[in-house]
Enzyme design. Structure first.
Site, short mmCIF file in Angstrom:
data_model
loop_
_atom_site.label_atom_id
_atom_site.label_comp_id
_atom_site.label_asym_id
_atom_site.label_seq_id
_atom_site.Cartn_x
_atom_site.Cartn_y
_atom_site.Cartn_z
N ARG A 65 0.84 -1.20 0.00
CA ARG A 65 0.00 0.00 0.00
C ARG A 65 0.88 1.25 0.00
O ARG A 65 1.83 1.35 0.75
CB ARG A 65 -0.91 0.02 1.23
CG ARG A 65 -1.95 -1.07 1.26
CD ARG A 65 -2.89 -0.88 2.43
NE ARG A 65 -3.94 -1.88 2.46
CZ ARG A 65 -4.99 -1.84 3.28
NH1 ARG A 65 -5.09 -0.84 4.15
NH2 ARG A 65 -5.91 -2.77 3.24
N ASP A 67 1.13 5.55 0.28
CA ASP A 67 0.46 6.69 0.88
C ASP A 67 0.01 7.68 -0.18
O ASP A 67 0.42 7.61 -1.35
CB ASP A 67 1.39 7.40 1.87
CG ASP A 67 1.67 6.58 3.11
OD1 ASP A 67 0.87 5.68 3.43
OD2 ASP A 67 2.70 6.83 3.77
N ARG A 228 10.23 7.28 3.86
CA ARG A 228 10.30 8.74 3.91
C ARG A 228 11.01 9.23 5.17
O ARG A 228 11.62 10.29 5.17
CB ARG A 228 8.91 9.33 3.78
CG ARG A 228 8.33 9.12 2.39
CD ARG A 228 7.12 9.97 2.14
NE ARG A 228 5.94 9.46 2.82
CZ ARG A 228 5.02 10.22 3.40
NH1 ARG A 228 5.16 11.54 3.43
NH2 ARG A 228 3.97 9.68 3.97
#
Length: 309
Positions: A65, A67, A228
């Site tokens: 998945r 973001d 990130r």
């Protein structure tokens, strides 16, 4: 139909897809929001004519998945489809049903979401649990002369010149099986133990990324916001605000508070998902479902050390 599938049973299909994440609120379907999963499932329902035939809408399982704002060039998903739904999608065409399905999806999907291939999945294939690794790239531009407005949706603009050698040295110290709690947003009952297989920084001199500062990050799996946050720690080193050993100190401390900044999503792209040979898919999926234990962490001093629950 996959080998060993009983007649009339659902056929598992593998979807290889790519998308520009700019206009999506992430992968997962959410009420009243435009998401990759929702858009893809709606397109599949249209092409497979599930509603007119009284069948439930297709449900897609994805390898990883992403973001909101994150892009994908090599995403993989699977969906289970009834044989008669495939026949309905084929219609009167004499072409292979999956070729027709791929073409018709291309006619229904928006321009920022593309299904490159639809194939019959081999026995044991699970897009999420059978994956061996995911590979991401994060792209940064720190030189005004190399700043291209046409790349603004997938390259982060950074105002300070970066020391790429220092960033690369710091990144390589994080490779291995560790508890990445300091780099992950906590989730109930979710482990943060991962195997980071590759983490490098470079400034390519040629090719499509020439002039950019590029991270290549590869792991068996990633926890929420991990990539990130790793990039955020690297940028702090590249600017000279933090020493080269600071990202590793964060890792060892296993505390998110006061740690790395989670950078903007748009610089991140899922480049590839890799799978084992067909005969190893089922075993890989079974192993992945088993929860990672603290004893798997490199350097753990005791069975309970580093466990994040």
């Amino acid at each position: 139909m996959a080998v060993g599938t009983p007649p009339g049973a659902a056929v598992r299909l593998r979807l290889d897809l790519a998308y520009d994440g700019t206009g999506f609120s992430g992968w997962a379907r959410q009420p009243a929001l435009r998401t990759v999963q929702g858009t893809l499932e709606d397109a599949l329902a249209t092409v497979l004519r599930t509603s007119p035939r009284g069948e439930p809408a297709p449900r897609v399982t994805v390898a990883g998945r992403t973001d909101a704002g994150v892009h994908a060039r090599g995403q993989v998903a699977h969906v289970d489809v009834a044989p008669d739904a495939l026949a309905a999608a084929r219609g009167r065409s004499d072409r292979d049903a999956l070729d027709v399905l791929t073409t018709r999806l291309g006619g229904v999907l928006p321009a920022d979401l593309v299904v490159h291939r639809v194939t019959r999945a081999p026995d044991g294939f699970d897009a999420r649990f059978a994956a061996l690794r995911r590979r991401y790239a994060y792209r940064v531009v720190d030189d005004p002369a190399a700043r291209d407005p046409l790349r603004r949706a997938w390259v982060l603009w950074h105002r300070h010149r970066l020391d790429v050698d220092a960033m690369d040295a710091a990144a390589r110290r994080l490779v291995g099986r560790h508890d990445f709690a300091a780099y992950c947003k906590p989730r109930p009952d979710a482990t943060t133990i991962r195997t980071l297989e590759e983490f490098t920084w470079s400034r390519p001199a040629d090719g499509p990324d020439a002039g950019l500062v590029v991270a290549h990050v590869q792991a068996d799996a990633f926890c929420h916001s991990m990539v990130r946050a790793l990039v955020g720690a690297s940028l702090a080193v590249g600017e000279g605000r933090r020493p080269v050993d600071w990202p590793h100190a964060l890792l060892v401390g296993r505390r998110r508070e006061g740690g790395a900044t989670v950078v903007a999503a748009h610089g991140l792209t899922l480049e590839e998902v890799a799978y084992p040979p067909d005969e190893e898919l089922a075993a890989r999926a079974e192993r992945t479902r088993a929860r990672r234990g603290a004893h798997e962490v490199e350097g753990a001093s005791a069975p309970g050390a580093g466990c994040c629950g």
